[in-house]
Write an enzyme that holds these catalytic residues in place. Sequence first.
Site, PDB file in Angstrom:
ATOM      1  N   ARG A  77      47.447  27.976  61.298  1.00  0.00           N
ATOM      2  CA  ARG A  77      47.292  27.488  59.921  1.00  0.00           C
ATOM      3  C   ARG A  77      45.831  27.228  59.578  1.00  0.00           C
ATOM      4  O   ARG A  77      45.544  26.873  58.428  1.00  0.00           O
ATOM      5  CB  ARG A  77      48.061  26.172  59.762  1.00  0.00           C
TER       6      ARG A  77
ATOM      7  N   LYS B 126      59.568  31.476  54.912  1.00  0.00           N
ATOM      8  CA  LYS B 126      59.074  31.899  56.238  1.00  0.00           C
ATOM      9  C   LYS B 126      60.055  31.572  57.343  1.00  0.00           C
ATOM     10  O   LYS B 126      60.355  32.404  58.184  1.00  0.00           O
ATOM     11  CB  LYS B 126      57.755  31.197  56.589  1.00  0.00           C
TER      12      LYS B 126
HETATM   13  P1  AMP Z   1      56.447  23.684  58.532  1.00  0.00           P
HETATM   14  O1  AMP Z   1      57.836  23.418  59.037  1.00  0.00           O
HETATM   15  O2  AMP Z   1      55.844  24.946  59.109  1.00  0.00           O
HETATM   16  O3  AMP Z   1      56.352  23.627  57.030  1.00  0.00           O
HETATM   17  O4  AMP Z   1      55.531  22.493  59.100  1.00  0.00           O
HETATM   18  C1  AMP Z   1      55.794  21.153  58.753  1.00  0.00           C
HETATM   19  C2  AMP Z   1      54.578  20.283  59.011  1.00  0.00           C
HETATM   20  O5  AMP Z   1      54.249  20.330  60.411  1.00  0.00           O
HETATM   21  C3  AMP Z   1      53.308  20.698  58.302  1.00  0.00           C
HETATM   22  O6  AMP Z   1      53.252  20.193  56.962  1.00  0.00           O
HETATM   23  C4  AMP Z   1      52.257  20.069  59.191  1.00  0.00           C
HETATM   24  O7  AMP Z   1      52.205  18.669  58.995  1.00  0.00           O
HETATM   25  C5  AMP Z   1      52.838  20.301  60.585  1.00  0.00           C
HETATM   26  N1  AMP Z   1      52.440  21.600  61.160  1.00  0.00           N
HETATM   27  C6  AMP Z   1      53.244  22.655  61.471  1.00  0.00           C
HETATM   28  N2  AMP Z   1      52.547  23.677  61.998  1.00  0.00           N
HETATM   29  C7  AMP Z   1      51.258  23.244  62.021  1.00  0.00           C
HETATM   30  C8  AMP Z   1      50.049  23.854  62.435  1.00  0.00           C
HETATM   31  N3  AMP Z   1      50.011  25.107  62.902  1.00  0.00           N
HETATM   32  N4  AMP Z   1      48.900  23.123  62.316  1.00  0.00           N
HETATM   33  C9  AMP Z   1      48.913  21.866  61.843  1.00  0.00           C
HETATM   34  N5  AMP Z   1      50.016  21.239  61.412  1.00  0.00           N
HETATM   35  C10 AMP Z   1      51.194  21.923  61.496  1.00  0.00           C
END
Ligand code: AMP
Length: 224
Positions: A105, A30
């Site tokens: 999410r 993504k």
């Molecule tokens: P990502 O880089 O999108 O994989 O996000 C890394 C981490 O950030 C996730 O595992 C969550 O702990 C937190 N995170 C990112 N976006 C969200 C969201 N929309 N809602 C809640 N936690 C988030």
Amino acid sequence: MVPVYGARWGTRGRLLSRKFLFLGPPAAGKGTQAALIASELGIAHISTGDMLRDQVARRTELGRTIETMLAAGELVPDDLVVSLLPDRLAREDAVPGFVLDGFPRTQSQAVSLETLLGEDGLDRVVALVVPEEEIVRRITGRRSCAEGHVYHVSGLPPKVAGVCDIDGLSLFQRSDDTEDVVRNRLAVYLASTAPLMERYSAILVKVDGIGSVEDIKARILAVV
Ligand code: AMP
């Protein structure tokens, strides 16, 4: 009227922005694809994961509150994530449109997004489809720099090992990219985020997330 790069005009001369959401399990690609597509279309790449990691790195009050949640692969509470969005969506680079990467999410975040975007809403939701074992392989080899440029030790290596091609910063492994945390993030994804596909079924397109970065980018460009 001053044309904005990447934007298009509606039938009544109204400037239409392009608003996309990329869904998919962790390490489906993504972030990589959202950055490429946003740059190709001249729209903003909005990653809540990057925004939250930035809060942690800057040791802000929010950053200190959420640090352990990120490290464990747990979701940050909805109200904290949602609080970051209005300022980000209002920035200049998001006027012609944006690719949302990692937000919403949960169903509650989706409701908040609908309130923020108003009547126009999202144009297209792209779901990247990748099997679980491929996800684990990808994540444990993933490396990135502090600016969020992402590599893979075998699949997408930098020219010089451990150094970002774009800005020369050192590459590191995210603390939530270990196998145990990945399995937890996958479980969280299936329980909280995957059900959003049903919510967006009218504008959802599933794209095979296996293949070269260029091939997947072409598949996405064909549907957005
Ligand atoms: P990502 O880089 O999108 O994989 O996000 C890394 C981490 O950030 C996730 O595992 C969550 O702990 C937190 N995170 C990112 N976006 C969200 C969201 N929309 N809602 C809640 N936690 C988030």
